[in-house]
Design an enzyme around this catalytic site. Structure first.
Site, PDB file in Angstrom:
ATOM      1  N   HIS A   4       0.829  -1.209   0.000  1.00 28.22           N
ATOM      2  CA  HIS A   4       0.000   0.000   0.000  1.00 28.22           C
ATOM      3  C   HIS A   4       0.862   1.258   0.000  1.00 28.22           C
ATOM      4  O   HIS A   4       0.537   2.252  -0.662  1.00 28.22           O
ATOM      5  CB  HIS A   4      -0.916  -0.023   1.229  1.00 28.22           C
ATOM      6  CG  HIS A   4      -1.679   1.243   1.431  1.00 28.22           C
ATOM      7  ND1 HIS A   4      -1.345   2.154   2.407  1.00 28.22           N
ATOM      8  CD2 HIS A   4      -2.745   1.762   0.779  1.00 28.22           C
ATOM      9  CE1 HIS A   4      -2.183   3.171   2.352  1.00 28.22           C
ATOM     10  NE2 HIS A   4      -3.035   2.969   1.379  1.00 28.22           N
ATOM     11  N   GLU A  55       2.036   1.901  -3.447  1.00 28.03           N
ATOM     12  CA  GLU A  55       0.944   2.481  -4.230  1.00 28.03           C
ATOM     13  C   GLU A  55       0.937   4.001  -4.104  1.00 28.03           C
ATOM     14  O   GLU A  55       0.781   4.731  -5.095  1.00 28.03           O
ATOM     15  CB  GLU A  55      -0.393   1.906  -3.755  1.00 28.03           C
ATOM     16  CG  GLU A  55      -1.605   2.534  -4.425  1.00 28.03           C
ATOM     17  CD  GLU A  55      -2.806   2.628  -3.502  1.00 28.03           C
ATOM     18  OE1 GLU A  55      -3.422   3.713  -3.446  1.00 28.03           O
ATOM     19  OE2 GLU A  55      -3.127   1.628  -2.843  1.00 28.03           O
ATOM     20  N   HIS A  56       1.122   4.508  -2.893  1.00 31.34           N
ATOM     21  CA  HIS A  56       1.195   5.958  -2.692  1.00 31.34           C
ATOM     22  C   HIS A  56       2.418   6.558  -3.379  1.00 31.34           C
ATOM     23  O   HIS A  56       2.342   7.605  -4.036  1.00 31.34           O
ATOM     24  CB  HIS A  56       1.266   6.266  -1.190  1.00 31.34           C
ATOM     25  CG  HIS A  56      -0.055   6.308  -0.505  1.00 31.34           C
ATOM     26  ND1 HIS A  56      -0.590   7.467   0.001  1.00 31.34           N
ATOM     27  CD2 HIS A  56      -0.965   5.340  -0.242  1.00 31.34           C
ATOM     28  CE1 HIS A  56      -1.763   7.214   0.555  1.00 31.34           C
ATOM     29  NE2 HIS A  56      -2.009   5.918   0.425  1.00 31.34           N
ATOM     30  N   GLU A  91      -3.551   8.392   7.216  1.00 27.50           N
ATOM     31  CA  GLU A  91      -4.596   7.495   6.719  1.00 27.50           C
ATOM     32  C   GLU A  91      -4.888   6.397   7.733  1.00 27.50           C
ATOM     33  O   GLU A  91      -6.048   6.043   7.974  1.00 27.50           O
ATOM     34  CB  GLU A  91      -4.174   6.902   5.376  1.00 27.50           C
ATOM     35  CG  GLU A  91      -5.257   6.110   4.687  1.00 27.50           C
ATOM     36  CD  GLU A  91      -4.835   5.571   3.327  1.00 27.50           C
ATOM     37  OE1 GLU A  91      -5.676   4.918   2.678  1.00 27.50           O
ATOM     38  OE2 GLU A  91      -3.669   5.798   2.923  1.00 27.50           O
TER      39      GLU A  91
END
Length: 429
Positions: free
Chosen positions: A48, A51-52, A126
């Site tokens: 993840h 992905e950022h 997040e």
């Protein structure tokens, strides 16, 4: 009739596309076979995080240039990470496809991994946001209760401890190992030419950062799920946020059409049993639904309920009664037919979206699932019999298979309410 075209490059990367002459857009996605279940505990959340970081600049484009280019195209650019794959996708006017794929190819194959600390803080925010959203966080708790220490039981987003400390070298190593051509599928749908898409992918591969060309991701299977478990997190919330769940079926299981109908009947639609009995008839919840997920070798089936303390016991008792009613064979023909028409209708209507068509193609290939025609899917749904749905409810949602998770103010009140659904689990706690 097959209406898609598939090409495999010498490097192992697969490209699949579907041409739609009646639209003026193109949807394209890079599907990478790297998700949270592929991480070891020391790198939990790295898929993840990457992905950022793909959006934070490449060898050719800065982060600002990436944003400005797609804004200038009038297009959409986004990404998502799941337990088994990462997706970078875009939707643009058809005449801008080359520009979009040029930028996306650089993002996927040649990320600079710049601004690491700044984006680290974004991901930590997040994680904090999810911690403040019990209706979302409880889904991570139920996955942990069902799968235990297996990577499928960890949150996709990762942990603050890992994200705060993971080094650039570890991130780059994981990217180099997982973002290999044989572990990537490019899917496209819209007003496109397959040959052009193949050429654009081949051009992007030339800019790929170093790393071996592997045979793809060979993740070990989950042989036996752990026994049912319970997770409770105390939080001063107005509602108790509850998930009941159990291991489900894999995406290659022939019963996947029956489990989709079970989901629709139990809690996946406005006319479903749980929605009608708990929300519409009694007003005990705003949010009540069932859900299913399917992975390479297993799956997950579950129910979410958010309700106040005074309604908790009765709402869970109704949930248990509805599961038992279905498992006992009570599924009238009209209820099954309505669920079938609902499922078929949603699938057919979604096919009017180029993004949905792209998702269907890409996900089928990256997960090595059979790519069925729409006519075949409709036929498979129509062929499901009531007995199959009821037998699946009995097999998957038996009380002795259920795990439970809850976020709320009082664990004892939750355990007392849970007694009506899965007494063995409640007493073991």
């Amino acid at each position: 009739m097959q209406n898609w075209t598939l090409t495999e490059l010498d490097s192992g990367e697969r490209i699949i596309s579907e041409r739609l002459d009646h639209v003026r857009s193109a949807a394209v996605g890079y599907w990478i076979g790297a998700g949270s279940r592929d991480e070891d505990p020391a790198r939990a959340g790295v898929s993840h995080f990457i992905e950022h970081l793909l959006f934070k600049g490449t060898e050719q484009y800065t982060a600002l240039e990436i944003a400005e280019i797609f804004d200038g195209l009038g297009g959409e650019l986004n990404a998502a990470t799941s337990r088994e794959h990462t997706l970078v996708y875009a939707r643009v006017p058809d005449h801008h496809l080359e520009t979009a794929m040029d930028v996306m190819g650089d993002m996927v194959f040649a990320p600079a991994f710049d601004d690491l600390d700044a984006e680290r803080e974004v991901v930590l925010e997040e994680i904090a946001m999810y911690d403040d959203a019990p209706q979302d966080l409880v889904h991570d708790l139920i996955a942990e209760a069902i799968f235990g220490d297996h990577p499928l039981g960890r949150p996709v987003i990762g942990t603050a401890e890992v994200i705060a400390t993971i080094r650039r070298e570890a991130i780059a190593d994981y990217h180099g190992a997982m973002y290999t051509p044989a572990n990537i599928v490019v899917a496209a749908a819209g007003n496109i030419e397959h040959g052009q898409v193949v050429d654009l992918v081949a051009r992007a591969l030339e800019r790929r950062n170093g790393g071996a060309v592997s045979a793809g991701n060979l993740r070990p299977p989950l042989v036996t799920p752990p026994p049912p478990n319970l997770r409770f997190q105390r939080k001063e919330t107005e509602q108790y946020h509850v998930c009941l769940g159990a291991p489900g079926i894999s995406r290659s299981d022939r019963r996947r059409f029956a489990v989709s109908l079970l989901d629709a009947i139990l809690g996946g639609s406005a006319s479903s049993r749980l929605f009608q009995e708990i929300r519409e008839k009694r007003g005990m919840a705003y949010s009540i639904y069932s859900f299913v997920s399917q992975y390479t070798d297993t799956g997950q089936i579950g129910i979410y309920l958010g309700t106040r303390e005074e309604n908790l016991g009765e709402a869970l008792a109704i949930t248990g009664d509805q599961i038992a009613d279905l498992a006992g064979g009570n599924l009238p023909a009209r209820e099954l037919e309505r669920a079938k028409e609902n499922l078929k209708g949603r699938i057919l209507l979604s096919m009017e979206s180029t993004s949905t068509r792209m998702n269907r193609l890409g996900k089928s290939l990256i997960t090595d699932s059979e790519l069925l025609s729409l006519d075949r899917i409709v036929a498979e749904i129509d062929a499901v019999e009531a007995d199959s749905v009821c037998e699946l409810a009995a097999a998957l949602l038996a009380s002795e298979r259920l795990s439970a998770a809850c976020i709320g103010p009082d664990e004892e009140r939750f355990l007392a309410a849970l007694e009506s659904v899965t007494p063995g689990l409640a007493r073991a706690a």
